[in-house]
Scaffold this motif. Structure first.
Motif, PDB file in Angstrom:
ATOM      1  N   GLN A   1       0.825  -1.206   0.000  1.00 13.61           N
ATOM      2  CA  GLN A   1       0.000   0.000   0.000  1.00 13.61           C
ATOM      3  C   GLN A   1       0.858   1.255   0.000  1.00 13.61           C
ATOM      4  O   GLN A   1       0.527   2.246  -0.663  1.00 13.61           O
ATOM      5  CB  GLN A   1      -0.928  -0.016   1.214  1.00 13.61           C
TER       6      GLN A   1
ATOM      7  N   SER B   1       0.932   4.159  -2.849  1.00 12.42           N
ATOM      8  CA  SER B   1       0.783   5.579  -2.546  1.00 12.42           C
ATOM      9  C   SER B   1       1.924   6.392  -3.150  1.00 12.42           C
ATOM     10  O   SER B   1       1.710   7.502  -3.665  1.00 12.42           O
ATOM     11  CB  SER B   1       0.727   5.791  -1.032  1.00 12.42           C
TER      12      SER B   1
ATOM     13  N   LYS C   1      -9.196   4.666  -1.726  1.00  9.41           N
ATOM     14  CA  LYS C   1      -9.006   3.851  -2.924  1.00  9.41           C
ATOM     15  C   LYS C   1      -8.544   4.708  -4.089  1.00  9.41           C
ATOM     16  O   LYS C   1      -8.675   5.929  -4.088  1.00  9.41           O
ATOM     17  CB  LYS C   1     -10.315   3.134  -3.286  1.00  9.41           C
TER      18      LYS C   1
ATOM     19  N   ASP D   1      -8.075  -4.453  -3.623  1.00  6.88           N
ATOM     20  CA  ASP D   1      -8.905  -3.708  -2.666  1.00  6.88           C
ATOM     21  C   ASP D   1      -8.625  -2.210  -2.709  1.00  6.88           C
ATOM     22  O   ASP D   1      -9.487  -1.408  -2.350  1.00  6.88           O
ATOM     23  CB  ASP D   1      -8.674  -4.230  -1.243  1.00  6.88           C
ATOM     24  N   ASP D   2      -7.417  -1.842  -3.140  1.00  4.90           N
ATOM     25  CA  ASP D   2      -7.009  -0.443  -3.102  1.00  4.90           C
ATOM     26  C   ASP D   2      -6.917   0.199  -4.478  1.00  4.90           C
ATOM     27  O   ASP D   2      -6.896   1.426  -4.584  1.00  4.90           O
ATOM     28  CB  ASP D   2      -5.641  -0.321  -2.413  1.00  4.90           C
TER      29      ASP D   2
END
Length: 330
Positions: A87, A91, A109, A181-182
């Motif tokens: 994650q 980012s 998201k 999911d992201d």
């Protein structure tokens, strides 16, 4: 829980370092893995060693080889600043990307707008790895057209870089779930499932079907494979393209003397560049692929020369317009 990428090294609770290769040798000798933690200095969460293994899949001639790696234990998670935090890497990629291409949504998201990539790669006249110089002209007539084309190509270059970074990250993850999911994939008005975009070797057959079903307007896909060989035109060849071929997928049929093969290749005029991807290395290639018609060839069976085997070849080829469309996985 933070999601992590596959690791190549870790350490035990006493601080002793271990590589995947060392852990595999210990496993081959029947020695159990040490109690391992992440070796990033900001983290030290619990991780586990997964030895290499072969996995049988339905209708496959041979088992799929799954390389050894180090991953998170159940309930564990990398620190936010850890280099293995998927994650956090996502980012970081987003922070350097065009928000019109990789946009932020509610709840943290993000959405990757693949139609922009599709349209950019479908434009006629694009080639090479760089952007064509437009020169300078007055801000009227043809001058305006040149300036608009330059801006469009600059954005496409950004889109390619972002896509390459995201796919390199996905290739390092254990599964689609680590990013799905992201990161939402969108193609026009529709959400595109990751399984219809990212294909590893054990799903080359599904990739071929996906491209064929796309007809004359297939959407971009990504293929993750291992380099098998390079082929370059000889001095008397009538063609100029060199080829990089990946390990093929072999699939059983209802006949013992008939085998389906699924091949993935990259075609490009710069054979030196293709050869820079070493045999045995893992790569991701992405873009608008071409699925050739099946070709059947009957040859003697290597295990029994009195018998013959018919191979039905399905080939997927990417002729990249930009070198950023092929990525080496570290």
């Amino acid at each position: 829980m933070s999601k992590g990428i596959k690791m190549r090294s870790a350490k035990d609770r006493q601080g002793h370092p271990y590589t995947v290769e060392t852990l595999q040798r210990l496993s081959d000798s029947g020695i159990g893995a040490a109690d391992l933690v992440c070796d990033d200095h900001t983290c030290a969460c619990a991780v586990r060693f997964v030895p290499r293994y072969q996995q049988n899949r339905a209708n496959r001639i041979e088992p799929i080889d799954v390389p050894a790696y180090i991953g998170l234990t159940r309930g564990s998670g990398h620190a936010a600043s850890c280099r293995y935090n998927a994650q956090a890497r996502l980012s970081a990629i987003a922070a350097q990307s065009d928000p019109e291409f990789l946009s932020a949504l509610d709840g943290g998201k993000r959405e990757l707008r693949l139609l922009a990539l599709h349209n950019g790669l479908s434009k006629p006249g694009l080639s090479g790895d760089g952007l064509a110089a437009t020169g300078r002209g007055p801000e009227t007539g043809a001058g305006k057209t040149r300036m608009q084309l330059l801006a469009s190509n600059t954005k496409l270059d950004s889109y390619l870089r972002t896509t390459a970074d995201l796919l390199a990250l996905r290739a390092l993850c254990e599964s689609d779930d680590d990013l799905a999911d992201d990161l939402i994939l969108r193609l026009g008005s529709k959400k595109l499932p990751w399984k219809q975009f990212f294909f590893e070797r054990d799903r080359f057959d599904e990739a071929w079907e996906c491209v064929r079903q796309g007809g004359i307007t297939p959407h971009p896909i990504a293929l993750c494979g291992v380099v098998k060989r390079h082929h370059h035109p000889g001095p008397t060849a009538t063609y100029r393209m060199s080829f990089l071929n990946c390990d093929s997928l072999y699939r059983k049929t209802d006949r013992a003397d008939r085998v389906e093969t699924f091949e993935v290749s990259v075609a490009h005029a710069d054979g030196v560049w293709l050869s820079s991807f070493a045999v045995g290395s893992e790569i991701v290639l992405f873009g608008i692929c071409k699925a050739a018609d099946t070709v059947e060839k009957t040859v003697p069976d290597k295990r029994d020369t009195k018998r013959s085997v018919t191979y039905v070849t399905h080939r997927l080829t990417l002729a990249p317009k930009f070198k950023k469309q092929v990525v080496a996985i570290a």
